[in-house]
Design an enzyme around this catalytic site. Structure first.
Site, PDB file in Angstrom:
ATOM      1  N   ILE A  12      39.062  78.757  26.128  1.00  0.00           N
ATOM      2  CA  ILE A  12      37.823  78.066  25.723  1.00  0.00           C
ATOM      3  C   ILE A  12      36.973  77.760  26.953  1.00  0.00           C
ATOM      4  N   THR A  36      47.253  78.526  36.057  1.00  0.00           N
ATOM      5  CA  THR A  36      48.597  78.699  35.497  1.00  0.00           C
ATOM      6  C   THR A  36      48.636  80.081  34.847  1.00  0.00           C
ATOM      7  N   ASP A  59      44.803  71.462  41.003  1.00  0.00           N
ATOM      8  CA  ASP A  59      45.746  71.033  39.979  1.00  0.00           C
ATOM      9  C   ASP A  59      45.493  69.552  39.669  1.00  0.00           C
ATOM     10  N   THR A 130      42.133  67.985  20.239  1.00  0.00           N
ATOM     11  CA  THR A 130      42.516  68.903  19.171  1.00  0.00           C
ATOM     12  C   THR A 130      42.702  68.166  17.849  1.00  0.00           C
ATOM     13  N   ASP A 131      42.611  68.901  16.742  1.00  0.00           N
ATOM     14  CA  ASP A 131      42.888  68.298  15.432  1.00  0.00           C
ATOM     15  C   ASP A 131      44.379  68.015  15.250  1.00  0.00           C
ATOM     16  N   GLU A 132      45.215  68.614  16.114  1.00  0.00           N
ATOM     17  CA  GLU A 132      46.668  68.432  15.940  1.00  0.00           C
ATOM     18  C   GLU A 132      47.111  66.996  16.161  1.00  0.00           C
ATOM     19  N   TYR A 155      53.294  68.986  22.379  1.00  0.00           N
ATOM     20  CA  TYR A 155      51.900  69.298  22.762  1.00  0.00           C
ATOM     21  C   TYR A 155      50.932  68.289  22.158  1.00  0.00           C
ATOM     22  N   LYS A 159      48.483  65.409  23.857  1.00  0.00           N
ATOM     23  CA  LYS A 159      47.019  65.351  23.700  1.00  0.00           C
ATOM     24  C   LYS A 159      46.610  63.979  23.132  1.00  0.00           C
ATOM     25  N   ASN A 184      41.561  75.258  15.102  1.00  0.00           N
ATOM     26  CA  ASN A 184      41.998  76.486  15.808  1.00  0.00           C
ATOM     27  C   ASN A 184      40.812  77.384  16.157  1.00  0.00           C
ATOM     28  N   LYS A 194      48.979  83.321  21.381  1.00  0.00           N
ATOM     29  CA  LYS A 194      48.473  82.633  20.187  1.00  0.00           C
ATOM     30  C   LYS A 194      48.360  83.630  19.037  1.00  0.00           C
ATOM     31  N   VAL A 211      56.168  86.324  11.864  1.00  0.00           N
ATOM     32  CA  VAL A 211      55.534  85.263  11.066  1.00  0.00           C
ATOM     33  C   VAL A 211      56.556  84.145  10.890  1.00  0.00           C
ATOM     34  N   ARG A 219      45.654  77.178   8.650  1.00  0.00           N
ATOM     35  CA  ARG A 219      44.867  76.780   9.812  1.00  0.00           C
ATOM     36  C   ARG A 219      43.384  76.968   9.488  1.00  0.00           C
ATOM     37  N   GLY A 289      59.358  71.404  13.400  1.00  0.00           N
ATOM     38  CA  GLY A 289      58.270  70.416  13.234  1.00  0.00           C
ATOM     39  C   GLY A 289      56.932  71.040  12.873  1.00  0.00           C
TER      40      GLY A 289
HETATM   41  P1  NAD Z   1      44.317  77.718  27.682  1.00  0.00           P
HETATM   42  O1  NAD Z   1      45.783  77.519  27.737  1.00  0.00           O
HETATM   43  O2  NAD Z   1      43.770  79.069  27.358  1.00  0.00           O
HETATM   44  O3  NAD Z   1      43.672  77.285  29.076  1.00  0.00           O
HETATM   45  C1  NAD Z   1      44.065  76.119  29.758  1.00  0.00           C
HETATM   46  C2  NAD Z   1      43.539  76.199  31.180  1.00  0.00           C
HETATM   47  O4  NAD Z   1      43.912  74.971  31.857  1.00  0.00           O
HETATM   48  C3  NAD Z   1      44.109  77.351  31.997  1.00  0.00           C
HETATM   49  O5  NAD Z   1      43.094  78.021  32.695  1.00  0.00           O
HETATM   50  C4  NAD Z   1      45.078  76.658  32.965  1.00  0.00           C
HETATM   51  O6  NAD Z   1      45.196  77.343  34.206  1.00  0.00           O
HETATM   52  C5  NAD Z   1      44.431  75.287  33.127  1.00  0.00           C
HETATM   53  N1  NAD Z   1      45.392  74.241  33.507  1.00  0.00           N
HETATM   54  C6  NAD Z   1      46.563  73.926  32.882  1.00  0.00           C
HETATM   55  N2  NAD Z   1      47.178  72.922  33.530  1.00  0.00           N
HETATM   56  C7  NAD Z   1      46.381  72.582  34.571  1.00  0.00           C
HETATM   57  C8  NAD Z   1      46.459  71.605  35.600  1.00  0.00           C
HETATM   58  N3  NAD Z   1      47.523  70.785  35.729  1.00  0.00           N
HETATM   59  N4  NAD Z   1      45.453  71.515  36.492  1.00  0.00           N
HETATM   60  C9  NAD Z   1      44.383  72.342  36.403  1.00  0.00           C
HETATM   61  N5  NAD Z   1      44.259  73.303  35.471  1.00  0.00           N
HETATM   62  C10 NAD Z   1      45.246  73.416  34.554  1.00  0.00           C
HETATM   63  O7  NAD Z   1      43.780  76.628  26.668  1.00  0.00           O
HETATM   64  P2  NAD Z   1      42.561  76.700  25.632  1.00  0.00           P
HETATM   65  O8  NAD Z   1      43.053  77.277  24.371  1.00  0.00           O
HETATM   66  O9  NAD Z   1      41.376  77.268  26.317  1.00  0.00           O
HETATM   67  O10 NAD Z   1      42.331  75.140  25.371  1.00  0.00           O
HETATM   68  C11 NAD Z   1      41.480  74.382  26.233  1.00  0.00           C
HETATM   69  C12 NAD Z   1      41.469  72.937  25.757  1.00  0.00           C
HETATM   70  O11 NAD Z   1      41.001  72.874  24.419  1.00  0.00           O
HETATM   71  C13 NAD Z   1      42.853  72.288  25.762  1.00  0.00           C
HETATM   72  O12 NAD Z   1      42.690  70.960  26.217  1.00  0.00           O
HETATM   73  C14 NAD Z   1      43.283  72.311  24.302  1.00  0.00           C
HETATM   74  O13 NAD Z   1      44.113  71.216  24.012  1.00  0.00           O
HETATM   75  C15 NAD Z   1      41.942  72.200  23.599  1.00  0.00           C
HETATM   76  N6  NAD Z   1      41.863  72.829  22.254  1.00  0.00           N
HETATM   77  C16 NAD Z   1      42.231  74.146  22.075  1.00  0.00           C
HETATM   78  C17 NAD Z   1      42.092  74.729  20.823  1.00  0.00           C
HETATM   79  C18 NAD Z   1      42.465  76.182  20.568  1.00  0.00           C
HETATM   80  O14 NAD Z   1      42.463  76.618  19.416  1.00  0.00           O
HETATM   81  N7  NAD Z   1      42.766  76.974  21.584  1.00  0.00           N
HETATM   82  C19 NAD Z   1      41.590  73.985  19.747  1.00  0.00           C
HETATM   83  C20 NAD Z   1      41.245  72.646  19.968  1.00  0.00           C
HETATM   84  C21 NAD Z   1      41.381  72.094  21.231  1.00  0.00           C
HETATM   85  O1  DAU Z   2      44.492  73.259  15.870  1.00  0.00           O
HETATM   86  C1  DAU Z   2      44.133  73.380  17.216  1.00  0.00           C
HETATM   87  C2  DAU Z   2      45.280  73.956  17.990  1.00  0.00           C
HETATM   88  O2  DAU Z   2      45.368  75.332  17.616  1.00  0.00           O
HETATM   89  C3  DAU Z   2      45.106  73.821  19.499  1.00  0.00           C
HETATM   90  O3  DAU Z   2      45.122  72.465  19.842  1.00  0.00           O
HETATM   91  C4  DAU Z   2      46.225  74.559  20.239  1.00  0.00           C
HETATM   92  O4  DAU Z   2      45.986  74.520  21.637  1.00  0.00           O
HETATM   93  C5  DAU Z   2      46.237  75.999  19.776  1.00  0.00           C
HETATM   94  O5  DAU Z   2      47.300  76.688  20.397  1.00  0.00           O
HETATM   95  C6  DAU Z   2      46.371  76.076  18.258  1.00  0.00           C
HETATM   96  O6  DAU Z   2      47.672  75.613  17.819  1.00  0.00           O
HETATM   97  P1  DAU Z   2      48.519  76.363  16.675  1.00  0.00           P
HETATM   98  O7  DAU Z   2      49.928  76.041  16.859  1.00  0.00           O
HETATM   99  O8  DAU Z   2      47.903  76.149  15.344  1.00  0.00           O
HETATM  100  O9  DAU Z   2      48.180  77.901  17.113  1.00  0.00           O
HETATM  101  P2  DAU Z   2      49.111  79.206  17.222  1.00  0.00           P
HETATM  102  O10 DAU Z   2      48.175  80.355  17.463  1.00  0.00           O
HETATM  103  O11 DAU Z   2      50.246  79.020  18.142  1.00  0.00           O
HETATM  104  O12 DAU Z   2      49.687  79.329  15.742  1.00  0.00           O
HETATM  105  C7  DAU Z   2      48.833  79.432  14.613  1.00  0.00           C
HETATM  106  C8  DAU Z   2      49.718  79.453  13.373  1.00  0.00           C
HETATM  107  O13 DAU Z   2      50.447  80.695  13.365  1.00  0.00           O
HETATM  108  C9  DAU Z   2      50.767  78.372  13.349  1.00  0.00           C
HETATM  109  O14 DAU Z   2      50.968  77.932  12.008  1.00  0.00           O
HETATM  110  C10 DAU Z   2      52.044  79.058  13.843  1.00  0.00           C
HETATM  111  C11 DAU Z   2      51.859  80.490  13.362  1.00  0.00           C
HETATM  112  N1  DAU Z   2      52.469  81.531  14.218  1.00  0.00           N
HETATM  113  C12 DAU Z   2      52.161  81.531  15.546  1.00  0.00           C
HETATM  114  C13 DAU Z   2      52.715  82.476  16.388  1.00  0.00           C
HETATM  115  C14 DAU Z   2      52.398  82.473  17.863  1.00  0.00           C
HETATM  116  C15 DAU Z   2      53.314  82.488  13.670  1.00  0.00           C
HETATM  117  O15 DAU Z   2      53.569  82.505  12.454  1.00  0.00           O
HETATM  118  N2  DAU Z   2      53.854  83.433  14.515  1.00  0.00           N
HETATM  119  C16 DAU Z   2      53.600  83.445  15.854  1.00  0.00           C
HETATM  120  O16 DAU Z   2      54.157  84.327  16.561  1.00  0.00           O
END
Ligand code: NAD
Ligand code: DAU
Length: 350
Positions: A12, A36, A59, A130-132, A155, A159, A184, A194, A211, A219, A289
């Site tokens: 993001i 990372t 960091d 996040t909504d989680e 996680y 958050k 998501n 993901k 799955v 989601r 969980g």
């Molecule tokens: P991501 O894992 O793709 O990226 C995380 C970034 O943070 C990476 O570039 C990593 O190097 C950096 N990072 C991690 N630990 C660090 C540290 N200690 N110091 C400095 N940098 C560090 O994550 P994302 O999916 O882009 O999510 C970004 C943010 O949005 C997160 O806070 C996540 O909780 C939130 N979010 C994600 C989603 C989603 O669907 N991906 C949805 C809602 C909220």
């Molecule tokens: O809702 C926001 C969150 O969405 C963010 O805060 C998180 O950073 C982001 O990773 C995401 O969390 P989820 O756990 O929902 O995303 P993920 O892509 O890991 O999984 C989506 C759904 O798919 C979940 O119900 C688990 C399932 N899944 C995931 C993987 C990786 C599978 O069934 N098989 C898989 O291999």
């Protein structure tokens, strides 16, 4: 305005930097990222030469690096995305989640407070959550900003903890904070651990599509650019101390999403019914969980700030799948090395 974006090399964050530099050309962006496994500078290749963009490898857990970046760039505002973000990894090993997401956010808040102490109210701190944090829903209902926190994974607990810290820094110290809770995201540059990019990659490689459980978990999917626009709107127009839900009203069962991806990939790869990616679907042990359903009520941001998603799910998914097909070297690069060990450990297969 000099804005520190933490986690700008992640999924993001990198999309946000591309978006922000295009939409707000008068701003300077400083990307603070530890790089990372989830952070990748290749995500930012298109903006490296932009004079309004700077990268600082740092960091959140290292206080001296936070002080250094604030001093070097005279940071005006923060948009905080850096975090460990993958639920499965938090189950395998919660420790980095506690360190980066809780302690890291605490150190960032304190660094900002120290550096802005003369005029604290004139500096914004937007925390991307996040909504989680709300836990899980049954068949009915939506998460609102009033839904009590009930995080179920290490996680989401990390958050939720960081959200509480941000809230307290507003109420106790008067910091100008905002918190967003997004559903998501999907789109370009998402690390293939993901669901959506993992399934696309495995279809291309002819690998099993894992799955979890019955695959009927739900989601609420949002195209990442719509999330970036929402962050822009909240940053510029949000009310200090408030939180805003962001979501796409796009609820999908995981299995339906995986089947949709299979059908698209079959068409792209010219697969016969016998070769269909659908044959690769395997139900495996459920995530411990595992939250059953997420769905967001985004009426507050819509009514108060005028934001709503622009992308229909079909359009967003097609753009995303095409992007992965056109960027297979990127996928290859980010999944080399440590990712393969993680995959084997987590799924028990190479
Ligand atoms: P991501 O894992 O793709 O990226 C995380 C970034 O943070 C990476 O570039 C990593 O190097 C950096 N990072 C991690 N630990 C660090 C540290 N200690 N110091 C400095 N940098 C560090 O994550 P994302 O999916 O882009 O999510 C970004 C943010 O949005 C997160 O806070 C996540 O909780 C939130 N979010 C994600 C989603 C989603 O669907 N991906 C949805 C809602 C909220
Ligand atoms: O809702 C926001 C969150 O969405 C963010 O805060 C998180 O950073 C982001 O990773 C995401 O969390 P989820 O756990 O929902 O995303 P993920 O892509 O890991 O999984 C989506 C759904 O798919 C979940 O119900 C688990 C399932 N899944 C995931 C993987 C990786 C599978 O069934 N098989 C898989 O291999």
């Amino acid at each position: 305005m000099v804005i520190l974006i933490t986690g700008g090399a992640g999924f993001i964050g990198s999309n946000l930097i591309h978006y922000w530099l295009a939409q707000n050309p008068g701003d300077t962006i400083v990307n603070f990222d530890a790089l990372t496994y989830a952070g990748n500078l290749a995500n930012l290749a298109g903006v490296e030469s932009n004079p309004n963009y700077h990268f600082f490898q740092g960091d959140l857990r290292k206080q001296e690096q936070l002080d250094e970046v604030f001093e070097q760039f005279s940071i005006d505002s923060v948009i905080h995305l850096a975090a460990e973000s993958h639920v499965d990894r938090s189950i395998n090993d919660p420790s980095p989640f506690i360190e980066s997401n809780i302690k890291g956010t605490f150190q960032l808040l304190e660094t900002a407070r120290n550096h802005w102490q003369e005029d604290l109210k004139d500096h914004r701190f937007l925390h991307v959550s996040t909504d989680e944090v709300y836990g899980t829903l049954g068949k009915e209902g939506l998460f609102t900003e009033q839904t009590p926190f009930a995080p179920n994974s290490p996680y989401s607990a990390s958050k939720a903890s960081s959200d509480h810290l941000v809230r307290a820094w507003h109420h106790t110290f008067g910091m100008d904070t905002l918190i967003t809770h997004c559903s998501n995201n999907y789109g370009p540059y998402q690390f293939p651990e993901k669901l959506i990019p993992l399934m696309i990659r495995n279809c291309l490689l002819g690998k099993e599509l894992p799955v979890y459980g019955d695959g009927l978990q739900v989601r609420d999917w949002l195209y990442v650019e719509d999330h970036c626009e929402a962050l822009d709107v909240v940053f510029h127009r949000g009310q200090s101390g408030e939180s805003y839900n962001i979501g796409g009203l796009n609820e999908w069962e995981n299995l339906s999403m995986v089947r949709y991806i299979c059908q698209f990939m079959d068409a792209e790869l010219g697969n016969s019914p016998e070769q269909s990616c659908l044959n690769l679907i395997r139900h495996i042990q459920d995530r411990p969980g595992h939250d059953r359903r997420y769905a967001i009520d985004a009426s507050k941001i819509q009514n108060q700030l005028g934001w709503q998603p622009r992308h229909q799910i079909g359009e967003g998914l097609e753009k995303t799948m095409r992007w992965y097909l056109d960027h297979q070297e990127w996928v290859e690069q980010v999944t080399s090395g440590a990712y393969r060990d993680y995959y084997k450990h987590h799924y028990g297969t190479g």
